[in-house]
Write a protein that holds these residues in place. Sequence first.
Motif, PDB file in Angstrom:
ATOM      1  N   MET A  59       0.837  -1.167   0.000  1.00  0.00           N
ATOM      2  CA  MET A  59       0.000   0.000   0.000  1.00  0.00           C
ATOM      3  C   MET A  59       0.890   1.242   0.000  1.00  0.00           C
ATOM      4  O   MET A  59       1.986   1.222   0.544  1.00  0.00           O
ATOM      5  CB  MET A  59      -0.904  -0.009   1.221  1.00  0.00           C
ATOM      6  CG  MET A  59      -1.916  -1.152   1.191  1.00  0.00           C
ATOM      7  SD  MET A  59      -3.028  -1.116   2.601  1.00  0.00           S
ATOM      8  CE  MET A  59      -1.970  -1.891   3.819  1.00  0.00           C
ATOM      9  N   ILE A  60       0.391   2.291  -0.589  1.00  0.00           N
ATOM     10  CA  ILE A  60       1.138   3.539  -0.652  1.00  0.00           C
ATOM     11  C   ILE A  60       0.401   4.599   0.168  1.00  0.00           C
ATOM     12  O   ILE A  60      -0.803   4.773   0.022  1.00  0.00           O
ATOM     13  CB  ILE A  60       1.328   3.989  -2.106  1.00  0.00           C
ATOM     14  CG1 ILE A  60       2.164   2.935  -2.847  1.00  0.00           C
ATOM     15  CG2 ILE A  60       2.007   5.359  -2.166  1.00  0.00           C
ATOM     16  CD1 ILE A  60       2.374   3.214  -4.299  1.00  0.00           C
ATOM     17  N   TYR A  61       1.173   5.283   1.000  1.00  0.00           N
ATOM     18  CA  TYR A  61       0.624   6.308   1.882  1.00  0.00           C
ATOM     19  C   TYR A  61       1.237   7.663   1.554  1.00  0.00           C
ATOM     20  O   TYR A  61       2.415   7.754   1.223  1.00  0.00           O
ATOM     21  CB  TYR A  61       0.921   5.971   3.347  1.00  0.00           C
ATOM     22  CG  TYR A  61       0.219   4.734   3.818  1.00  0.00           C
ATOM     23  CD1 TYR A  61      -1.049   4.810   4.373  1.00  0.00           C
ATOM     24  CD2 TYR A  61       0.804   3.486   3.696  1.00  0.00           C
ATOM     25  CE1 TYR A  61      -1.704   3.668   4.809  1.00  0.00           C
ATOM     26  CE2 TYR A  61       0.154   2.340   4.120  1.00  0.00           C
ATOM     27  CZ  TYR A  61      -1.104   2.440   4.671  1.00  0.00           C
ATOM     28  OH  TYR A  61      -1.752   1.314   5.086  1.00  0.00           O
ATOM     29  N   LYS A  62       0.429   8.695   1.668  1.00  0.00           N
ATOM     30  CA  LYS A  62       0.888  10.068   1.520  1.00  0.00           C
ATOM     31  C   LYS A  62       0.974  10.660   2.920  1.00  0.00           C
ATOM     32  O   LYS A  62      -0.003  10.629   3.670  1.00  0.00           O
ATOM     33  CB  LYS A  62      -0.090  10.868   0.663  1.00  0.00           C
ATOM     34  CG  LYS A  62       0.345  12.291   0.399  1.00  0.00           C
ATOM     35  CD  LYS A  62      -0.624  12.972  -0.565  1.00  0.00           C
ATOM     36  CE  LYS A  62      -0.158  14.358  -0.942  1.00  0.00           C
ATOM     37  NZ  LYS A  62      -1.082  14.997  -1.916  1.00  0.00           N
ATOM     38  N   VAL A  63       2.141  11.173   3.268  1.00  0.00           N
ATOM     39  CA  VAL A  63       2.377  11.725   4.597  1.00  0.00           C
ATOM     40  C   VAL A  63       2.459  13.245   4.489  1.00  0.00           C
ATOM     41  O   VAL A  63       3.275  13.778   3.746  1.00  0.00           O
ATOM     42  CB  VAL A  63       3.692  11.179   5.196  1.00  0.00           C
ATOM     43  CG1 VAL A  63       3.932  11.760   6.582  1.00  0.00           C
ATOM     44  CG2 VAL A  63       3.676   9.657   5.232  1.00  0.00           C
ATOM     45  N   TYR A  64       1.589  13.914   5.222  1.00  0.00           N
ATOM     46  CA  TYR A  64       1.613  15.374   5.317  1.00  0.00           C
ATOM     47  C   TYR A  64       2.383  15.719   6.581  1.00  0.00           C
ATOM     48  O   TYR A  64       2.072  15.199   7.657  1.00  0.00           O
ATOM     49  CB  TYR A  64       0.196  15.934   5.432  1.00  0.00           C
ATOM     50  CG  TYR A  64      -0.680  15.653   4.240  1.00  0.00           C
ATOM     51  CD1 TYR A  64      -0.802  16.576   3.215  1.00  0.00           C
ATOM     52  CD2 TYR A  64      -1.398  14.463   4.150  1.00  0.00           C
ATOM     53  CE1 TYR A  64      -1.623  16.327   2.121  1.00  0.00           C
ATOM     54  CE2 TYR A  64      -2.218  14.205   3.062  1.00  0.00           C
ATOM     55  CZ  TYR A  64      -2.325  15.139   2.049  1.00  0.00           C
ATOM     56  OH  TYR A  64      -3.132  14.888   0.967  1.00  0.00           O
ATOM     57  N   TYR A  65       3.377  16.607   6.457  1.00  0.00           N
ATOM     58  CA  TYR A  65       4.198  16.917   7.623  1.00  0.00           C
ATOM     59  C   TYR A  65       4.741  18.340   7.573  1.00  0.00           C
ATOM     60  O   TYR A  65       4.747  18.996   6.530  1.00  0.00           O
ATOM     61  CB  TYR A  65       5.360  15.930   7.733  1.00  0.00           C
ATOM     62  CG  TYR A  65       6.407  16.087   6.651  1.00  0.00           C
ATOM     63  CD1 TYR A  65       7.548  16.846   6.886  1.00  0.00           C
ATOM     64  CD2 TYR A  65       6.260  15.494   5.406  1.00  0.00           C
ATOM     65  CE1 TYR A  65       8.514  17.009   5.904  1.00  0.00           C
ATOM     66  CE2 TYR A  65       7.208  15.647   4.426  1.00  0.00           C
ATOM     67  CZ  TYR A  65       8.337  16.402   4.671  1.00  0.00           C
ATOM     68  OH  TYR A  65       9.293  16.574   3.690  1.00  0.00           O
ATOM     69  N   GLN A  66       5.216  18.789   8.727  1.00  0.00           N
ATOM     70  CA  GLN A  66       5.921  20.056   8.878  1.00  0.00           C
ATOM     71  C   GLN A  66       7.384  19.716   9.147  1.00  0.00           C
ATOM     72  O   GLN A  66       7.681  18.752   9.859  1.00  0.00           O
ATOM     73  CB  GLN A  66       5.369  20.859  10.059  1.00  0.00           C
ATOM     74  CG  GLN A  66       3.911  21.182   9.969  1.00  0.00           C
ATOM     75  CD  GLN A  66       3.608  22.238   8.932  1.00  0.00           C
ATOM     76  OE1 GLN A  66       4.270  23.243   8.850  1.00  0.00           O
ATOM     77  NE2 GLN A  66       2.586  21.989   8.127  1.00  0.00           N
ATOM     78  N   GLU A  67       8.287  20.508   8.603  1.00  0.00           N
ATOM     79  CA  GLU A  67       9.716  20.238   8.798  1.00  0.00           C
ATOM     80  C   GLU A  67      10.186  20.510  10.224  1.00  0.00           C
ATOM     81  O   GLU A  67      11.160  19.919  10.667  1.00  0.00           O
ATOM     82  CB  GLU A  67      10.541  21.058   7.814  1.00  0.00           C
ATOM     83  CG  GLU A  67      10.387  20.566   6.388  1.00  0.00           C
ATOM     84  CD  GLU A  67      11.249  21.328   5.405  1.00  0.00           C
ATOM     85  OE1 GLU A  67      11.510  22.523   5.633  1.00  0.00           O
ATOM     86  OE2 GLU A  67      11.662  20.699   4.428  1.00  0.00           O
TER      87      GLU A  67
END
Length: 70
Positions: free
Chosen positions: A1-9
Motif C-alpha cells: 500500500m502507498i501512503y501520503k504523509v503530510y508533515y511540517q519540517e
Amino acid sequence: MIYKVYYQEKENEVPVREETKTLFVKADSVRAVRQFLKDRPMNIEYVQLLEGAYLEYEKNSEGFELQEIQ
C-alpha cells in the motif's frame, strides 16, 4: 500500500498549511509508516492511504518520489 504523509519540517511548531510538505511511503500500515519516520525531525500531521484514481493522479505528479520500508 502507498501512503501520503503530510508533515511540517519543524517538529516543535504548530502546523501551518502553507508550510506543509508531503512524502510518499510504501508500507503495510499507517503504524509501519509512523514507525519508519519516528527518528526524523518532523511533525507528522496526517497519513493518508492512496488508492485508485487518486493514487494514479499522484504517481503522475511532478513531486512523486516513493520511499519503501526495508
